[in-house]
Design a protein around this motif. Structure first.
Motif, PDB file in Angstrom:
ATOM      1  N   ALA A  30       0.831  -1.204   0.000  1.00 47.65           N
ATOM      2  CA  ALA A  30       0.000   0.000   0.000  1.00 47.65           C
ATOM      3  C   ALA A  30       0.864   1.252   0.000  1.00 47.65           C
ATOM      4  O   ALA A  30       0.583   2.206  -0.708  1.00 47.65           O
ATOM      5  CB  ALA A  30      -0.937   0.003   1.210  1.00 47.65           C
ATOM      6  N   SER A 129      -9.093  12.539  -0.284  1.00 47.63           N
ATOM      7  CA  SER A 129     -10.239  11.744  -0.726  1.00 47.63           C
ATOM      8  C   SER A 129     -11.422  12.634  -1.094  1.00 47.63           C
ATOM      9  O   SER A 129     -11.542  13.769  -0.640  1.00 47.63           O
ATOM     10  CB  SER A 129     -10.649  10.749   0.361  1.00 47.63           C
ATOM     11  N   ASP A 134     -17.192   6.574  -3.736  1.00 54.77           N
ATOM     12  CA  ASP A 134     -16.524   5.280  -3.653  1.00 54.77           C
ATOM     13  C   ASP A 134     -15.296   5.288  -4.569  1.00 54.77           C
ATOM     14  O   ASP A 134     -15.235   4.566  -5.556  1.00 54.77           O
ATOM     15  CB  ASP A 134     -17.496   4.163  -4.039  1.00 54.77           C
ATOM     16  N   GLU A 136     -10.920   5.479  -4.482  1.00 51.53           N
ATOM     17  CA  GLU A 136      -9.726   5.336  -3.650  1.00 51.53           C
ATOM     18  C   GLU A 136      -9.043   6.695  -3.478  1.00 51.53           C
ATOM     19  O   GLU A 136      -8.913   7.450  -4.445  1.00 51.53           O
ATOM     20  CB  GLU A 136      -8.741   4.365  -4.303  1.00 51.53           C
ATOM     21  N   HIS A 139      -2.621   8.919  -1.991  1.00 46.86           N
ATOM     22  CA  HIS A 139      -1.774   8.888  -0.803  1.00 46.86           C
ATOM     23  C   HIS A 139      -0.446   9.576  -1.096  1.00 46.86           C
ATOM     24  O   HIS A 139       0.255   9.197  -2.026  1.00 46.86           O
ATOM     25  CB  HIS A 139      -1.515   7.449  -0.354  1.00 46.86           C
TER      26      HIS A 139
END
Length: 147
Positions: A30, A129, A134, A136, A139
């Protein structure tokens, strides 16, 4: 009597190791998808025309203006984005702010204050976000060093 206990302990130890390794692999996978930010300039890598910048060098315990820019070709505008800051090596609480749209532009801004950590280095992740969608989050990662 000792042999069954030793076997049971050995099996439990091996299973615990496998579970820990799988969690470690998932966490590393991740974080490898994260976009890098340069703490000295406050500039983050751009991806698909989407940019994130800090007003100056990234520092702890200082209010920082964060700017998030969508590409000019972005058709659908949202009133704001959520920005969520979390520590990576240890729990440092969750710092959240909203990046609100500036006039009728593709620019969103908000103020963020990074908590102070007493370790020599602390890695942070900032997730951007879309509220109530919905999708992703993006980051962004950076590591702060103590002076």
């Amino acid at each position: 009597m000792h042999t069954p206990l030793i076997k049971l302990f050995s099996i439990a130890f091996i299973l615990a190791g496998l579970v820990a390794f799988s969690w470690y692999s998932v966490d590393n996978a991740a974080s490898s998808d994260a976009i890098h930010c340069d703490v000295t300039t406050g500039m983050c890598d751009e991806i698909a025309g989407i940019g994130l910048t800090f007003e100056s060098a990234i520092a702890a315990n200082k209010p920082l203006l964060v700017s998030f820019r969508l590409p000019e070709s972005a058709q659908q505008q949202v009133p704001y984005f959520n920005a969520t800051l979390t520590g990576q090596e240890m729990y440092m609480g969750i710092t959240q702010t909203q990046l609100t749209r500036v006039a009728q532009t593709n620019l969103y801004q908000g103020e963020l204050r990074i908590p102070v950590c007493t370790t020599s280095a602390m890695s942070w992740q900032l997730a951007i976000s879309v509220p109530d969608a919905d999708v992703e989050p993006l980051h962004y990662q950076f590591t702060l060093m103590q002076p």
